[in-house]
Design an enzyme around this catalytic site. Structure first.
Site, PDB file in Angstrom:
ATOM      1  N   PHE A  27      -5.017   1.616   4.135  1.00 45.54           N
ATOM      2  CA  PHE A  27      -4.613   0.445   4.798  1.00 45.54           C
ATOM      3  C   PHE A  27      -4.211   0.636   6.392  1.00 45.54           C
ATOM      4  O   PHE A  27      -4.784   1.979   6.882  1.00 45.54           O
ATOM      5  CB  PHE A  27      -3.340   0.041   4.258  1.00 45.54           C
ATOM      6  CG  PHE A  27      -1.861   1.035   4.568  1.00 45.54           C
ATOM      7  CD1 PHE A  27      -1.939   2.157   3.561  1.00 45.54           C
ATOM      8  CD2 PHE A  27      -1.058   0.624   5.354  1.00 45.54           C
ATOM      9  CE1 PHE A  27      -0.773   2.926   3.841  1.00 45.54           C
ATOM     10  CE2 PHE A  27       0.058   1.631   5.495  1.00 45.54           C
ATOM     11  CZ  PHE A  27       0.242   2.692   4.723  1.00 45.54           C
ATOM     12  N   ARG A  45       2.096  11.010   4.381  1.00 48.38           N
ATOM     13  CA  ARG A  45       2.880  10.492   3.344  1.00 48.38           C
ATOM     14  C   ARG A  45       2.799  11.492   2.158  1.00 48.38           C
ATOM     15  O   ARG A  45       3.861  11.611   1.533  1.00 48.38           O
ATOM     16  CB  ARG A  45       2.552   8.969   2.954  1.00 48.38           C
ATOM     17  CG  ARG A  45       3.538   8.389   1.899  1.00 48.38           C
ATOM     18  CD  ARG A  45       3.385   6.958   1.803  1.00 48.38           C
ATOM     19  NE  ARG A  45       3.517   6.170   3.209  1.00 48.38           N
ATOM     20  CZ  ARG A  45       2.548   5.983   4.102  1.00 48.38           C
ATOM     21  NH1 ARG A  45       1.250   6.151   3.828  1.00 48.38           N
ATOM     22  NH2 ARG A  45       2.921   5.488   5.306  1.00 48.38           N
ATOM     23  N   LYS A  63      -7.167  11.244   0.300  1.00 52.22           N
ATOM     24  CA  LYS A  63      -6.285  10.905   1.232  1.00 52.22           C
ATOM     25  C   LYS A  63      -4.726  11.459   0.922  1.00 52.22           C
ATOM     26  O   LYS A  63      -4.158  11.932   1.711  1.00 52.22           O
ATOM     27  CB  LYS A  63      -5.955   9.408   1.533  1.00 52.22           C
ATOM     28  CG  LYS A  63      -4.932   8.956   2.394  1.00 52.22           C
ATOM     29  CD  LYS A  63      -4.747   7.522   2.780  1.00 52.22           C
ATOM     30  CE  LYS A  63      -3.670   7.404   3.669  1.00 52.22           C
ATOM     31  NZ  LYS A  63      -3.253   6.017   3.762  1.00 52.22           N
ATOM     32  N   LYS A  76       0.804  -1.249  -0.149  1.00 49.61           N
ATOM     33  CA  LYS A  76       0.174  -0.022   0.014  1.00 49.61           C
ATOM     34  C   LYS A  76       1.084   1.331   0.062  1.00 49.61           C
ATOM     35  O   LYS A  76       0.426   2.073  -0.550  1.00 49.61           O
ATOM     36  CB  LYS A  76      -0.833   0.073   1.258  1.00 49.61           C
ATOM     37  CG  LYS A  76      -1.875  -1.061   0.959  1.00 49.61           C
ATOM     38  CD  LYS A  76      -2.995  -0.739  -0.027  1.00 49.61           C
ATOM     39  CE  LYS A  76      -4.239  -1.800  -0.162  1.00 49.61           C
ATOM     40  NZ  LYS A  76      -5.078  -1.124  -0.952  1.00 49.61           N
ATOM     41  N   LYS A  77       1.842   1.227   0.850  1.00 48.58           N
ATOM     42  CA  LYS A  77       2.858   2.440   0.776  1.00 48.58           C
ATOM     43  C   LYS A  77       3.375   2.493  -0.700  1.00 48.58           C
ATOM     44  O   LYS A  77       3.625   3.690  -1.079  1.00 48.58           O
ATOM     45  CB  LYS A  77       4.003   2.032   1.588  1.00 48.58           C
ATOM     46  CG  LYS A  77       4.143   2.425   3.166  1.00 48.58           C
ATOM     47  CD  LYS A  77       5.246   2.129   3.779  1.00 48.58           C
ATOM     48  CE  LYS A  77       5.200   2.299   5.425  1.00 48.58           C
ATOM     49  NZ  LYS A  77       6.526   2.131   5.804  1.00 48.58           N
ATOM     50  N   TYR A 130      -4.116   2.193  10.108  1.00 50.05           N
ATOM     51  CA  TYR A 130      -5.263   2.609  10.902  1.00 50.05           C
ATOM     52  C   TYR A 130      -6.272   3.375  10.020  1.00 50.05           C
ATOM     53  O   TYR A 130      -6.967   4.251  10.829  1.00 50.05           O
ATOM     54  CB  TYR A 130      -4.730   3.251  12.079  1.00 50.05           C
ATOM     55  CG  TYR A 130      -3.597   2.402  12.823  1.00 50.05           C
ATOM     56  CD1 TYR A 130      -4.234   1.723  13.904  1.00 50.05           C
ATOM     57  CD2 TYR A 130      -2.227   2.245  12.397  1.00 50.05           C
ATOM     58  CE1 TYR A 130      -3.320   0.851  14.810  1.00 50.05           C
ATOM     59  CE2 TYR A 130      -1.336   1.503  13.451  1.00 50.05           C
ATOM     60  CZ  TYR A 130      -1.899   0.719  14.372  1.00 50.05           C
ATOM     61  OH  TYR A 130      -1.210  -0.021  15.090  1.00 50.05           O
ATOM     62  N   ASP A 185       9.363   5.581   7.079  1.00 47.06           N
ATOM     63  CA  ASP A 185       9.097   4.994   8.196  1.00 47.06           C
ATOM     64  C   ASP A 185       7.960   5.803   8.837  1.00 47.06           C
ATOM     65  O   ASP A 185       7.924   7.179   8.893  1.00 47.06           O
ATOM     66  CB  ASP A 185      10.281   4.863   9.260  1.00 47.06           C
ATOM     67  CG  ASP A 185       9.951   3.679  10.314  1.00 47.06           C
ATOM     68  OD1 ASP A 185       9.731   2.744  10.044  1.00 47.06           O
ATOM     69  OD2 ASP A 185       9.857   4.154  11.400  1.00 47.06           O
ATOM     70  N   SER A 186       6.794   4.950   9.204  1.00 52.39           N
ATOM     71  CA  SER A 186       5.542   6.114   9.503  1.00 52.39           C
ATOM     72  C   SER A 186       4.743   5.464  10.494  1.00 52.39           C
ATOM     73  O   SER A 186       5.040   4.338  11.353  1.00 52.39           O
ATOM     74  CB  SER A 186       4.505   6.288   8.356  1.00 52.39           C
ATOM     75  OG  SER A 186       4.683   5.156   7.702  1.00 52.39           O
TER      76      SER A 186
HETATM   77  P1  ITT Z   1       8.084  -1.199   5.620  1.00 52.12           P
HETATM   78  O1  ITT Z   1       8.670  -1.163   6.982  1.00 52.12           O
HETATM   79  O2  ITT Z   1       8.612  -2.586   4.838  1.00 52.12           O
HETATM   80  O3  ITT Z   1       8.154  -0.031   4.932  1.00 52.12           O
HETATM   81  P2  ITT Z   1       5.642  -1.466   7.473  1.00 52.12           P
HETATM   82  O4  ITT Z   1       4.347  -1.676   7.307  1.00 52.12           O
HETATM   83  O5  ITT Z   1       6.412  -2.313   8.528  1.00 52.12           O
HETATM   84  O6  ITT Z   1       6.490  -1.549   6.109  1.00 52.12           O
HETATM   85  P3  ITT Z   1       6.244   0.781   9.197  1.00 52.12           P
HETATM   86  O7  ITT Z   1       7.557   0.076   9.968  1.00 52.12           O
HETATM   87  O8  ITT Z   1       6.689   2.366   8.812  1.00 52.12           O
HETATM   88  O9  ITT Z   1       6.081   0.039   7.754  1.00 52.12           O
HETATM   89  O10 ITT Z   1       5.085   1.032   9.842  1.00 52.12           O
HETATM   90  C1  ITT Z   1       4.107   1.618   9.675  1.00 52.12           C
HETATM   91  C2  ITT Z   1       2.828   1.575  10.135  1.00 52.12           C
HETATM   92  O11 ITT Z   1       2.048   2.626  10.693  1.00 52.12           O
HETATM   93  C3  ITT Z   1       1.878   0.620   9.098  1.00 52.12           C
HETATM   94  O12 ITT Z   1       2.035  -0.560   8.979  1.00 52.12           O
HETATM   95  C4  ITT Z   1       0.544   1.063   9.557  1.00 52.12           C
HETATM   96  O13 ITT Z   1       0.048   0.295  10.641  1.00 52.12           O
HETATM   97  C5  ITT Z   1       0.807   2.639  10.099  1.00 52.12           C
HETATM   98  N1  ITT Z   1       0.665   3.552   9.014  1.00 52.12           N
HETATM   99  C6  ITT Z   1       1.689   4.488   8.426  1.00 52.12           C
HETATM  100  N2  ITT Z   1       1.044   5.141   7.533  1.00 52.12           N
HETATM  101  C7  ITT Z   1      -0.117   4.681   7.622  1.00 52.12           C
HETATM  102  C8  ITT Z   1      -1.202   5.316   6.743  1.00 52.12           C
HETATM  103  O14 ITT Z   1      -1.044   6.070   5.589  1.00 52.12           O
HETATM  104  N3  ITT Z   1      -2.709   4.900   7.210  1.00 52.12           N
HETATM  105  C9  ITT Z   1      -2.866   4.031   7.959  1.00 52.12           C
HETATM  106  N4  ITT Z   1      -1.788   3.427   8.697  1.00 52.12           N
HETATM  107  C10 ITT Z   1      -0.610   3.944   8.552  1.00 52.12           C
END
Ligand code: ITT
Length: 199
Positions: A152, A181, A175, A11-12, A154, A69-70
């Site tokens: 995706f 992002r 969005k 999704k990212k 939250y 990282d988010s």
């Molecule tokens: P990578 O490390 O492989 O990039 P990940 O999903 O593990 O993938 P992160 O460690 O950055 O990535 O965790 C980010 C989490 O924060 C993500 O799994 C969601 O639960 C939440 N999140 C981040 N951005 C979001 C968004 O735009 N909408 C909803 N939830 C988000």
């Protein structure tokens, strides 16, 4: 120029491609480089984790790499789930389980104390070891039940400030306009356009 996205989150990847895809010649993902090992996210800030992921992948593949990282910071929970957002309900937890845990932890919190924000750090690293970071955040509040099916993480429980729909009830474009992002990526886009690195 080719850029490698240092993320396994589909999704990212979609969101990144939507916002900067048109200005890059080619976007590769970690799937194109199965030999690169998983990078452990063991730092204490979004920035440090993003920089660590981007630098490790740039070094591994010998091309510029972009990492995200988010996460979600809930004020009433002292910033949790924060850097642990993707594994809030435990290692390997899916979005549904993480949301369930969040709503459970917040079940006794009143409407006016449900403030939260999404935070994003994007790190662009080059094989020579140099790195540049871009930030975005969006303020909002956490609802009492999931709504909507887009996005995706939250998204189904996050209402951006001033909005009566969650991110998951919005179109991709809506969005992107408001999101953490989207903001970080538009900063990155301006930087790439300025240095004309994509030509
Ligand atoms: P990578 O490390 O492989 O990039 P990940 O999903 O593990 O993938 P992160 O460690 O950055 O990535 O965790 C980010 C989490 O924060 C993500 O799994 C969601 O639960 C939440 N999140 C981040 N951005 C979001 C968004 O735009 N909408 C909803 N939830 C988000």
């Amino acid at each position: 120029m080719e850029i490698v996205l240092a993320t396994r989150n589909k999704k990212k990847i979609e969101e990144i491609k939507r916002i900067i895809g048109d200005i890059l010649i080619s976007i590769l993902t970690l799937n194109n480089f199965p030999g690169c090992l998983e990078v452990e996210e063991d730092r204490s800030t979004f920035e440090a984790n993003a920089v660590k992921k981007a630098m490790a992948i740039a070094k591994c593949v010998g091309k510029p790499s972009l990492a995200d990282d988010s996460g979600l910071e809930v004020y009433a929970l002292n910033g949790a789930p924060g850097i642990l957002s993707s594994r809030y309900a435990g290692e390997g937890a899916d979005d549904r389980k993480n949301i369930e845990k969040l709503l459970y932890e917040m079940h006794s919190i009143d409407d006016e104390k449900r403030g939260a924000r999404f935070v994003c750090c994007m790190a662009l690293a080059f094989p020579d070891g140099s790195v540049k970071t871009f930030f975005g955040h969006v303020e909002g509040r956490i609802g009492k039940e999931p709504r909507g099916f887009n996005g995706f993480g939250y998204d189904p429980v996050f209402y951006p400030e001033g909005q009566s729909r969650t991110f998951a009830e919005m179109t991709d474009e809506e969005k992107d306009t408001l999101s953490h992002r989207g903001k970080a990526l538009r900063e990155l886009r301006s930087y790439l356009e300025e240095i004309k690195i994509f030509e």
